[in-house]
Enzyme design. Structure first.
Site, short mmCIF file in Angstrom:
data_model
loop_
_atom_site.label_atom_id
_atom_site.label_comp_id
_atom_site.label_asym_id
_atom_site.label_seq_id
_atom_site.Cartn_x
_atom_site.Cartn_y
_atom_site.Cartn_z
N GLU A 277 12.59 -11.47 -13.95
CA GLU A 277 13.57 -12.38 -13.36
C GLU A 277 14.33 -13.15 -14.44
OE1 GLU A 277 12.32 -15.59 -10.50
OE2 GLU A 277 13.16 -14.23 -9.03
N HIS A 306 -7.34 5.67 -15.35
CA HIS A 306 -7.52 6.73 -14.37
C HIS A 306 -6.37 6.76 -13.38
CE1 HIS A 306 -11.66 7.39 -15.79
NE2 HIS A 306 -11.59 6.10 -16.06
N LYS A 419 19.61 -13.39 -0.15
CA LYS A 419 19.31 -14.55 0.71
C LYS A 419 20.41 -14.74 1.73
CE LYS A 419 16.54 -17.67 -2.17
NZ LYS A 419 16.46 -19.00 -2.79
#
Lengths: 444, 444
Positions: A277, A306, A419
């Site tokens: 960010e 793994h 938003k």
């Protein structure tokens, strides 16, 4: 003690990147000195969002937090309502160092089923709700607050006693509500952004309830400040920023962050937000389109050996991997011998920590052999002091990278449009025009 | 019902990639048909590791698992000792669908402190330990088994009753031990690799203890098989494989996988292993160096809107984002109204699911507007049938990509060297020469 081990980068196998380290450090010395001086010089200007530099010096707020915790001995469950920077720091530190008896819960999403499930397991009379939002405008946090407030009102004799707010000292939606209702509240300093807020009450208040040694956390953070103020030779954050910078200019667009510790399992999530960010920016400080940003990738050792290491080793040369290793365990455990399992003798009588550490070193070496650049940060052990140092180190590294890339590492303009689309889709007043656009494009 | 929504890829903003979708689908039809025929044609050859295609047809094994679960009513805690593919499928499905009363614990690392802490909270007399390793040679799992076996031996009257093994039917270290000690055991089919093992007892045995509807999980997986056998028009995995293939040839090296659901919080971890370990390969099937592989990145909506979406939107054009959306909640929750919080009226009386869904659509649209390619997989709802379908879909997508890239998607040669370095560092017999090398290079 935080140490930086760059040895693997100096291996001849990493030579393909053509980095002459001595020359690069000399070439960039001036830029890094300038970056350091610029950051320290701007730190008192609230508009620069560098408040996180000085927060670890503020021992008075820590004492205030601890007094509140001591006065709340009735709390058995603490629910944090917060998302992104309002949750990740406490989450990471709690997983690393948190020790009951208070159970910490994080509501950082708006999916109904998990929230309903959590409400069903909690006793409101023994639950404290900590709503964390600097602006009070975060939909997810506020939706959760509305539900928890009602739940406390119905299930306790005094919902206000069960509510504590962490928000801006003067601005936003929550501060007037705190004043009108007479709620207990802590402050997010105006000059501290969410992803840099772990050492202020956003992080420290929840952490006080799980017995994290806050004074040591702060002392560790101050050690990183000390380094970040000094010359390049001892300035660890400037050094790691430079390494990240050099590889990002050589086609490396992925930054793997891989602690060898399950207790540090949420640390990469915190780092991912801090790094992505802060550094993923379309425009530089002059408004030129630059589209900066490497993508931080979460991995945990040994587990991800793994899962992801096959790719890290054999895949494209597009990654810089950072390992975090602990030099000492706080408790160890011996692997017992057993008959009838041939081939496992090399484990008998050895300790889990030896195995963990051998795997960390083996993996780093295997990546190096494959020409995959990597370096290691080591912590003397996993405690509040060392973790505080590491957290602050990574904040400084991010700030230095922002300077090197000439971008604002402290805003998040790209989050806004999403938003606004959400507001439009939810029918919020003032977003009618955007709603029209979304209708025309078939989104609603 | 699993649906694929590619609409955002057809937006003019994604036009910069110069993909003519109609032409590309036509051009690749033959290659995809060939890939499909090759995979179905090879599926009965154990050396090809395509056993996962047929496992969902094996209803007898599911019944066997369920009978064992019914006979184990005394179990209150189930500890899974497994790492990577031996843990991630059950972990992801348990988080999505698991419903107590049995508590599931995964030991997938060798850090001593968390193992000691877990042992201290468990009552051995009410604990079942499921050790999962196909070969029995995985250091982490075997070290944990040695400790748990001893703990059961000391804390119960019959440690064998508290132990169940999942391993290869004939090969490896564990099978002879099972026979010698008379332990209960389930089979990992020889033709099924770890990351493709969620529908065999590696996944189904733990999931039976948390009441996951295994028959529906299998039925869902069979639906994906049906699609994967059909023509390109209805062959969803071939379609998503093609999309991934096309972008990987246009500089996109990051594959973001972002479900909008906290219950699906471990699904990206499972996918990361599946995708990265299968497709990150140095050599193609002819032994030519190719270094394939895009890096899968974990994200959860809405949470990561406040952590990673800034970078996904404003950062470099190096990502293809896949959203997973649920079309319906299983339970919903209304957001209550409250006085004194102006600006939040748009939330009052709306539901959490509405908000979650609006944010998903808003984020996808915001990425599209920024020219960041993305598509969406939708599940009718989150249940065993739909999840089984999605899991098998992603396995098929991976297999198709392996064919398109002419690599073996079913091995993991890059993990070997790291293992050998570990053996050398641990002083295992037969690794003395490697130990010398490590000493010479300063690693030990």
């Amino acid at each position: 003690m935080l140490r930086l081990d760059l040895n693997n980068l100096f291996s001849e196998r990493i030579g393909q990147y053509g980095i002459d380290w001595t020359a690069e450090f000399a070439t960039h010395r001036q830029r890094l000195d300038d970056a350091r001086d610029a950051l320290w010089g701007r730190k008192s200007d609230p508009a620069e969002f560098l408040g996180w530099i000085e927060v670890p010096e503020d021992t008075e707020t820590v004492r205030h937090v601890l007094r509140y915790r001591q006065a709340s001995a009735w709390v058995e469950d603490l629910v944090v309502l917060g998302i992104g920077g309002s949750a990740l720091g406490a989450q990471a530190t709690n997983a690393a160092l948190g020790r009951g008896p208070v159970r910490l819960h994080f509501v950082d999403n708006v999916e109904p089923e998990p929230i309903l499930e959590l409400l069903q397991t909690l006793d409101p009379r023994k639950t404290l709700v900590n709503v964390i939002s600097k602006s009070g405008s975060t939909s997810e946090t506020m939706a959760a607050f509305l539900v928890f407030r009602q739940w406390l009102e119905l299930g306790t004799s005094d919902w206000k006693k069960h509510t504590v707010v962490t928000t801006d000292p003067t601005k936003g939606i929550l501060r007037p509500y705190v004043q009108a209702e007479g709620l207990t509240a802590f402050e997010v300093p105006p000059s501290v952004g969410g992803r840099f807020s772990v050492t202020c009450p956003v992080g420290t208040l929840p952490l006080a309830f799980v017995e994290v040694d806050l004074e040591s956390l702060m002392a560790g953070a101050r050690k990183s400040n000390e380094q970040a103020r000094g010359a390049l030779e001892t300035n660890l954050p400037a050094q790691t920023a430079l390494v990240n910078h050099l590889f990002s200019h050589r086609g490396i667009n992925i930054a793997v962050f891989m602690p060898y510790s399950s207790r540090l399992r949420f640390l990469p999530d915190w780092f991912v937000q801090l790094h992505d960010e802060s550094l993923g920016k379309r425009l530089d400080r002059q408004g030129q389109e630059v589209r900066t940003g490497t993508t931080a990738v979460r991995a945990i050792g040994t587990t991800d050996q793994h899962a992801q290491v096959q790719l890290f080793r054999e895949g494209p040369h597009d990654k810089l991997t950072v390992f975090v290793r602990l030099l000492n365990p706080s408790k160890n455990l011996e692997i017992p011998a057993v008959k009838g399992l041939p081939g496992l003798e090399y484990l008998f009588g050895r300790s889990f920590f030896e195995l963990l550490d051998a795997e960390a070193r083996a993996t780093a070496h295997a990546l190096t052999k494959a020409g995959q650049p990597n370096y290691t940060l080591t912590l003397e052990k996993l405690d509040a002091y060392n973790l505080g140092w590491l957290l602050q180190h990574l904040m400084w590294q991010t700030a230095f990278l922002g300077e090197l890339w000439n971008i604002n590492a402290f805003d998040q303009p790209g989050v806004e449009l999403g938003k606004e689309y959400t507001y439009a889709l939810m029918g919020r007043k003032g977003y009618e025009k955007l709603a029209e656009e979304l209708r025309a494009e078939g989104v609603m």
